[in-house]
Design a protein around this motif. Structure first.
Motif, PDB file in Angstrom:
ATOM      1  N   SER A 114      46.206  39.902  48.633  1.00  0.00           N
ATOM      2  CA  SER A 114      45.490  40.013  46.664  1.00  0.00           C
ATOM      3  C   SER A 114      45.652  41.339  46.314  1.00  0.00           C
ATOM      4  O   SER A 114      45.984  42.508  46.525  1.00  0.00           O
ATOM      5  CB  SER A 114      43.979  39.359  47.492  1.00  0.00           C
ATOM      6  OG  SER A 114      44.017  38.408  47.668  1.00  0.00           O
ATOM      7  N   GLN A 172      36.609  34.078  48.449  1.00  0.00           N
ATOM      8  CA  GLN A 172      38.498  34.204  48.398  1.00  0.00           C
ATOM      9  C   GLN A 172      38.274  35.566  48.038  1.00  0.00           C
ATOM     10  O   GLN A 172      37.078  36.134  47.354  1.00  0.00           O
ATOM     11  CB  GLN A 172      39.085  33.454  47.044  1.00  0.00           C
ATOM     12  CG  GLN A 172      39.232  33.607  45.850  1.00  0.00           C
ATOM     13  CD  GLN A 172      38.076  32.878  45.751  1.00  0.00           C
ATOM     14  OE1 GLN A 172      36.779  32.108  46.081  1.00  0.00           O
ATOM     15  NE2 GLN A 172      37.708  32.872  44.281  1.00  0.00           N
ATOM     16  N   VAL A 173      39.164  36.373  48.337  1.00  0.00           N
ATOM     17  CA  VAL A 173      39.205  37.745  48.201  1.00  0.00           C
ATOM     18  C   VAL A 173      39.000  38.193  46.286  1.00  0.00           C
ATOM     19  O   VAL A 173      40.430  37.467  45.804  1.00  0.00           O
ATOM     20  CB  VAL A 173      40.865  38.652  48.542  1.00  0.00           C
ATOM     21  CG1 VAL A 173      40.633  39.828  48.502  1.00  0.00           C
ATOM     22  CG2 VAL A 173      40.295  38.560  50.468  1.00  0.00           C
ATOM     23  N   GLN A 174      38.193  39.747  46.163  1.00  0.00           N
ATOM     24  CA  GLN A 174      38.626  39.753  44.432  1.00  0.00           C
ATOM     25  C   GLN A 174      39.033  40.637  44.668  1.00  0.00           C
ATOM     26  O   GLN A 174      37.935  41.951  45.230  1.00  0.00           O
ATOM     27  CB  GLN A 174      37.728  39.137  43.798  1.00  0.00           C
ATOM     28  CG  GLN A 174      37.502  37.354  43.504  1.00  0.00           C
ATOM     29  CD  GLN A 174      36.215  36.904  42.954  1.00  0.00           C
ATOM     30  OE1 GLN A 174      35.091  37.402  43.022  1.00  0.00           O
ATOM     31  NE2 GLN A 174      36.593  36.392  41.770  1.00  0.00           N
ATOM     32  N   SER A 198      36.565  45.939  45.837  1.00  0.00           N
ATOM     33  CA  SER A 198      36.550  44.517  46.141  1.00  0.00           C
ATOM     34  C   SER A 198      35.432  43.173  47.635  1.00  0.00           C
ATOM     35  O   SER A 198      34.273  43.711  47.448  1.00  0.00           O
ATOM     36  CB  SER A 198      37.727  45.021  47.467  1.00  0.00           C
ATOM     37  OG  SER A 198      36.845  45.485  48.625  1.00  0.00           O
ATOM     38  N   SER A 199      35.688  41.967  47.074  1.00  0.00           N
ATOM     39  CA  SER A 199      34.771  41.322  47.529  1.00  0.00           C
ATOM     40  C   SER A 199      35.798  40.150  48.430  1.00  0.00           C
ATOM     41  O   SER A 199      36.731  39.853  47.925  1.00  0.00           O
ATOM     42  CB  SER A 199      33.909  41.046  46.515  1.00  0.00           C
ATOM     43  OG  SER A 199      34.652  39.974  45.467  1.00  0.00           O
ATOM     44  N   GLY A 200      34.846  39.300  49.885  1.00  0.00           N
ATOM     45  CA  GLY A 200      35.273  38.313  49.959  1.00  0.00           C
ATOM     46  C   GLY A 200      36.144  38.852  51.390  1.00  0.00           C
ATOM     47  O   GLY A 200      37.299  38.029  51.521  1.00  0.00           O
ATOM     48  N   LEU A 201      35.812  39.895  51.509  1.00  0.00           N
ATOM     49  CA  LEU A 201      36.898  39.925  52.762  1.00  0.00           C
ATOM     50  C   LEU A 201      36.422  41.121  53.830  1.00  0.00           C
ATOM     51  O   LEU A 201      34.541  42.030  53.222  1.00  0.00           O
ATOM     52  CB  LEU A 201      38.192  40.604  52.023  1.00  0.00           C
ATOM     53  CG  LEU A 201      38.548  42.014  51.673  1.00  0.00           C
ATOM     54  CD1 LEU A 201      39.773  42.728  51.935  1.00  0.00           C
ATOM     55  CD2 LEU A 201      37.973  42.453  50.463  1.00  0.00           C
ATOM     56  N   SER A 249      32.670  49.185  49.466  1.00  0.00           N
ATOM     57  CA  SER A 249      34.342  48.114  50.276  1.00  0.00           C
ATOM     58  C   SER A 249      35.032  48.758  48.869  1.00  0.00           C
ATOM     59  O   SER A 249      35.918  47.770  47.599  1.00  0.00           O
ATOM     60  CB  SER A 249      33.892  46.450  49.541  1.00  0.00           C
ATOM     61  OG  SER A 249      32.679  46.266  50.722  1.00  0.00           O
TER      62      SER A 249
END
Length: 111
Positions: free
Chosen positions: A100, A1-3, A24-27, A76
């Motif tokens: 998010s 999931q996006v964090q 960011s992570s998850g995208l 990111s």
């Protein structure tokens, strides 16, 4: 999931500067539109600035010439460079990417 994880907030005197970061992570960050919002005590959350995947930026009039939004796709991360800070800039600042939101980082500007 996006964090999304914001950092860089703090206490600064009027006229000072801060640089906020949102990692960011998850995208697929390079393809995402990113924004900064803020919420002052007792007020609604308001849009501050945004940046498109191609780097086109937009911001509210009250921060034009003082705040700069930028992005580093390799990291990111989206940034908000805030210069010439004013007491009315005091708020919790949030980054938003896709649907998010980060947890927010407090910015306090003393007069």
């Amino acid at each position: 999931q996006v964090q999304l994880v914001e950092s860089g907030g703090g206490l600064v005197q009027a006229g000072g500067s801060l640089r906020l970061s949102c990692a960011s992570s998850g995208l697929i960050f390079s393809s995402a539109h990113a924004s900064w919002y803020r919420q002052a005590p007792g007020k609604q959350r308001e849009f501050v600035a945004s940046i498109t995947p191609s780097g086109t930026t937009n911001s509210i009039d009250s921060v034009k010439g003082r705040f700069t939004i930028s992005r580093d796709n390799a990291k990111s991360t989206v940034y908000l460079q805030m210069n010439s800070l004013k007491p009315e800039d005091t708020a919790v600042y949030y980054c938003a990417i896709l649907d998010s939101w980060g947890q927010g980082t407090q910015v306090t500007v003393s007069s």
